[in-house]
Motif scaffolding. Structure first.
Motif, PDB file in Angstrom:
ATOM      1  N   ARG A 129       3.107   7.186   6.862  1.00  0.00           N
ATOM      2  CA  ARG A 129       3.498   5.898   6.296  1.00  0.00           C
ATOM      3  C   ARG A 129       2.288   4.980   6.148  1.00  0.00           C
ATOM      4  O   ARG A 129       1.219   5.220   6.704  1.00  0.00           O
ATOM      5  CB  ARG A 129       4.536   5.206   7.207  1.00  0.00           C
ATOM      6  N   GLY A 130       2.489   3.912   5.387  1.00  0.00           N
ATOM      7  CA  GLY A 130       1.483   2.854   5.290  1.00  0.00           C
ATOM      8  C   GLY A 130       0.121   3.359   4.858  1.00  0.00           C
ATOM      9  O   GLY A 130      -0.018   4.214   3.978  1.00  0.00           O
ATOM     10  N   THR A 131      -0.911   2.830   5.514  1.00  0.00           N
ATOM     11  CA  THR A 131      -2.279   3.202   5.153  1.00  0.00           C
ATOM     12  C   THR A 131      -2.569   4.663   5.485  1.00  0.00           C
ATOM     13  O   THR A 131      -3.498   5.252   4.920  1.00  0.00           O
ATOM     14  CB  THR A 131      -3.298   2.306   5.869  1.00  0.00           C
ATOM     15  N   ALA A 132      -1.784   5.263   6.383  1.00  0.00           N
ATOM     16  CA  ALA A 132      -1.981   6.680   6.694  1.00  0.00           C
ATOM     17  C   ALA A 132      -1.738   7.539   5.456  1.00  0.00           C
ATOM     18  O   ALA A 132      -2.430   8.540   5.241  1.00  0.00           O
ATOM     19  CB  ALA A 132      -1.059   7.111   7.831  1.00  0.00           C
ATOM     20  N   LEU A 133      -0.769   7.155   4.625  1.00  0.00           N
ATOM     21  CA  LEU A 133      -0.523   7.895   3.389  1.00  0.00           C
ATOM     22  C   LEU A 133      -1.682   7.705   2.422  1.00  0.00           C
ATOM     23  O   LEU A 133      -2.105   8.654   1.754  1.00  0.00           O
ATOM     24  CB  LEU A 133       0.790   7.454   2.750  1.00  0.00           C
ATOM     25  N   LYS A 134      -2.198   6.494   2.344  1.00  0.00           N
ATOM     26  CA  LYS A 134      -3.373   6.233   1.483  1.00  0.00           C
ATOM     27  C   LYS A 134      -4.526   7.135   1.898  1.00  0.00           C
ATOM     28  O   LYS A 134      -5.147   7.810   1.055  1.00  0.00           O
ATOM     29  CB  LYS A 134      -3.795   4.772   1.594  1.00  0.00           C
ATOM     30  N   ASP A 143      15.172  12.638  -6.710  1.00  0.00           N
ATOM     31  CA  ASP A 143      14.751  13.965  -6.259  1.00  0.00           C
ATOM     32  C   ASP A 143      13.335  13.935  -5.701  1.00  0.00           C
ATOM     33  O   ASP A 143      13.032  14.583  -4.690  1.00  0.00           O
ATOM     34  CB  ASP A 143      14.830  14.965  -7.410  1.00  0.00           C
ATOM     35  N   LYS A 144      12.451  13.191  -6.362  1.00  0.00           N
ATOM     36  CA  LYS A 144      11.070  13.108  -5.878  1.00  0.00           C
ATOM     37  C   LYS A 144      11.012  12.371  -4.536  1.00  0.00           C
ATOM     38  O   LYS A 144      10.241  12.740  -3.656  1.00  0.00           O
ATOM     39  CB  LYS A 144      10.183  12.389  -6.903  1.00  0.00           C
ATOM     40  N   CYS A 145      11.818  11.346  -4.385  1.00  0.00           N
ATOM     41  CA  CYS A 145      11.870  10.623  -3.110  1.00  0.00           C
ATOM     42  C   CYS A 145      12.369  11.522  -1.985  1.00  0.00           C
ATOM     43  O   CYS A 145      11.897  11.431  -0.845  1.00  0.00           O
ATOM     44  CB  CYS A 145      12.762   9.392  -3.233  1.00  0.00           C
ATOM     45  N   GLU A 146      13.314  12.392  -2.285  1.00  0.00           N
ATOM     46  CA  GLU A 146      13.817  13.324  -1.278  1.00  0.00           C
ATOM     47  C   GLU A 146      12.720  14.279  -0.813  1.00  0.00           C
ATOM     48  O   GLU A 146      12.618  14.596   0.374  1.00  0.00           O
ATOM     49  CB  GLU A 146      15.004  14.103  -1.837  1.00  0.00           C
ATOM     50  N   ILE A 147      11.894  14.734  -1.739  1.00  0.00           N
ATOM     51  CA  ILE A 147      10.772  15.607  -1.373  1.00  0.00           C
ATOM     52  C   ILE A 147       9.785  14.847  -0.491  1.00  0.00           C
ATOM     53  O   ILE A 147       9.311  15.357   0.531  1.00  0.00           O
ATOM     54  CB  ILE A 147      10.073  16.135  -2.636  1.00  0.00           C
ATOM     55  N   ILE A 148       9.464  13.624  -0.880  1.00  0.00           N
ATOM     56  CA  ILE A 148       8.524  12.809  -0.102  1.00  0.00           C
ATOM     57  C   ILE A 148       9.067  12.551   1.300  1.00  0.00           C
ATOM     58  O   ILE A 148       8.345  12.656   2.299  1.00  0.00           O
ATOM     59  CB  ILE A 148       8.230  11.490  -0.836  1.00  0.00           C
ATOM     60  N   VAL A 195       0.841  -1.202   0.000  1.00  0.00           N
ATOM     61  CA  VAL A 195       0.000   0.000   0.000  1.00  0.00           C
ATOM     62  C   VAL A 195       0.873   1.248   0.000  1.00  0.00           C
ATOM     63  O   VAL A 195       0.664   2.180  -0.784  1.00  0.00           O
ATOM     64  CB  VAL A 195      -0.953   0.007   1.218  1.00  0.00           C
ATOM     65  N   TYR A 196       1.884   1.263   0.859  1.00  0.00           N
ATOM     66  CA  TYR A 196       2.771   2.425   0.929  1.00  0.00           C
ATOM     67  C   TYR A 196       3.582   2.575  -0.354  1.00  0.00           C
ATOM     68  O   TYR A 196       3.707   3.677  -0.898  1.00  0.00           O
ATOM     69  CB  TYR A 196       3.698   2.293   2.135  1.00  0.00           C
ATOM     70  N   LEU A 197       4.118   1.482  -0.853  1.00  0.00           N
ATOM     71  CA  LEU A 197       4.914   1.536  -2.078  1.00  0.00           C
ATOM     72  C   LEU A 197       4.077   2.075  -3.246  1.00  0.00           C
ATOM     73  O   LEU A 197       4.550   2.909  -4.028  1.00  0.00           O
ATOM     74  CB  LEU A 197       5.454   0.150  -2.410  1.00  0.00           C
ATOM     75  N   GLN A 198       2.855   1.620  -3.370  1.00  0.00           N
ATOM     76  CA  GLN A 198       1.993   2.064  -4.463  1.00  0.00           C
ATOM     77  C   GLN A 198       1.716   3.568  -4.388  1.00  0.00           C
ATOM     78  O   GLN A 198       1.729   4.273  -5.410  1.00  0.00           O
ATOM     79  CB  GLN A 198       0.668   1.302  -4.440  1.00  0.00           C
ATOM     80  N   LYS A 199       1.475   4.073  -3.183  1.00  0.00           N
ATOM     81  CA  LYS A 199       1.146   5.496  -3.051  1.00  0.00           C
ATOM     82  C   LYS A 199       2.375   6.369  -3.306  1.00  0.00           C
ATOM     83  O   LYS A 199       2.266   7.444  -3.920  1.00  0.00           O
ATOM     84  CB  LYS A 199       0.558   5.786  -1.664  1.00  0.00           C
ATOM     85  N   TYR A 250       0.762  19.600  -5.574  1.00  0.00           N
ATOM     86  CA  TYR A 250      -0.493  19.927  -4.897  1.00  0.00           C
ATOM     87  C   TYR A 250      -0.453  19.484  -3.439  1.00  0.00           C
ATOM     88  O   TYR A 250      -0.918  20.193  -2.540  1.00  0.00           O
ATOM     89  CB  TYR A 250      -1.651  19.264  -5.632  1.00  0.00           C
ATOM     90  N   VAL A 251       0.143  18.326  -3.197  1.00  0.00           N
ATOM     91  CA  VAL A 251       0.300  17.823  -1.831  1.00  0.00           C
ATOM     92  C   VAL A 251       1.205  18.748  -1.018  1.00  0.00           C
ATOM     93  O   VAL A 251       0.932  19.022   0.160  1.00  0.00           O
ATOM     94  CB  VAL A 251       0.854  16.386  -1.854  1.00  0.00           C
ATOM     95  N   LEU A 252       2.269  19.239  -1.614  1.00  0.00           N
ATOM     96  CA  LEU A 252       3.167  20.158  -0.900  1.00  0.00           C
ATOM     97  C   LEU A 252       2.420  21.415  -0.451  1.00  0.00           C
ATOM     98  O   LEU A 252       2.643  21.913   0.665  1.00  0.00           O
ATOM     99  CB  LEU A 252       4.342  20.541  -1.788  1.00  0.00           C
TER     100      LEU A 252
END
Length: 219
Positions: free
Chosen positions: A176-181, A163-168, A44-48, A61-63
Motif C-alpha cells: 500500500r501507499g508509497t510501498a507500491l510506488k 476485474d483489474k481491481c480484484e487482481i490488484i 500516491v496509492y490511488l495514482q499507482k 508483468y507485475v503478476l
C-alpha cells in the motif's frame, strides 16, 4: 452520469470518473462514518493503482514478478498464468489501455477535475489525512456506492475496471501507499528510464519473454 455514447469511442470525463470511483469502491477499506461506504488513503496509492488498471500489460508483468519473487504465490501458478494470458491476449474493451506520464512519484495524472466532478455530485468526499505523513483520504459515499452498482448493471464494459481491481487486491493487497510506488519503480524498469513529463512506455513486449522464463512455456 451518462456513459451511453462514450464507452469505447472516446475518452471523456465521465469515463475517467467512473474508473476512479470503481477503484475507490473496490480497493477502499471500511469507513468510520456510517454515512460513507468506504475510504482509500493517499493520492500516491490511488495514482499507482490507476496506472495498473489502465495498463493491463504492465499489470501482467507485475503478476509474473510476484510469482517469481514471492514463494506464497507458487501454488497459484496456473491462476497467474491464466490471468497474464487474459490481460495480454484476450480481446477486451477498447477502453482498456491509457498510458500515464511520469512525475516525481512515478506514474501520475492530474485527478483534480475528476475528483471535483465526483465530489460535486456527492459520490466522493476528499479530506486531508491527519498524521502519518499527511496526504489525502478519499471517501466513497453511500450515493457513490449505489452508482457503482448501477454502473456494473447498466454499462457492463466497465466491469473491466472491477476485474483489474480484484487482481490488484489479490496479488498486491499487502503493498500500500508509497510501498507500491517503490515496488513499481523496482519492477517496471521503463518507469525508471522515462523522463519526467513523458508517457511511460508499455511493458507489453516484455511479457512474453518473461512468461517463458518464469513459467517455462510460451505465452
Amino acid at each position: 452520469m451518462d456513459l451511453t455514447n462514450a464507452i469505447g469511442r472516446r475518452r471523456v470525463k465521465e469515463q475517467d470518473a467512473a474508473r476512479i470511483l470503481v477503484i475507490l469502491f473496490e480497493l477502499g477499506a471500511p469507513a468510520p462514518d456510517p454515512d460513507d461506504h468506504c475510504m482509500l488513503e493517499t493520492e500516491v496509492y490511488l495514482q499507482k493503482v490507476d496506472y495498473l488498471v489502465r495498463c493491463p500489460a504492465d499489470l501482467a508483468y507485475v503478476l509474473l514478478d510476484r510469482f517469481e519473487s514471492q514463494p506464497d504465490y507458487l501454488s497459484r501458478r496456473d491462476e497467474i498464468a491464466a490471468l497474464v494470458r487474459r490481460l495480454v491476449l484476450d480481446r477486451e474493451p477498447k477502453l482498456r489501455t491509457m498510458g500515464m506520464q511520469k512525475f516525481r512519484f512515478g506514474p501520475w495524472e492530474r485527478l483534480d477535475d475528476i475528483l471535483l466532478f465526483l465530489a460535486c455530485h456527492d459520490f466522493v468526499r476528499v479530506r486531508p489525512r491527519s498524521g502519518q505523513g499527511g496526504g489525502l483520504v478519499y471517501y466513497v459515499t453511500k450515493k457513490g456506492a449505489a452508482l457503482v452498482q448501477k454502473i456494473y448493471k447498466d454499462w457492463p464494459e466497465l466491469s473491466y475496471y472491477r476485474d483489474k481491481c480484484e487482481i490488484i487486491r489479490s496479488f498486491l493487497g499487502d503493498v500500500r501507499g508509497t510501498a507500491l510506488k517503490d515496488y513499481l519503480y523496482d519492477v517496471l524498469e521503463r518507469i525508471q528510464g522515462t523522463k519526467l513529463g513523458r508517457v511511460i512506455p508499455s511493458h507489453g513486449d516484455l511479457v512474453a519473454p518473461r512468461f517463458r522464463t518464469v513459467m517455462g512455456e510460451d505465452l
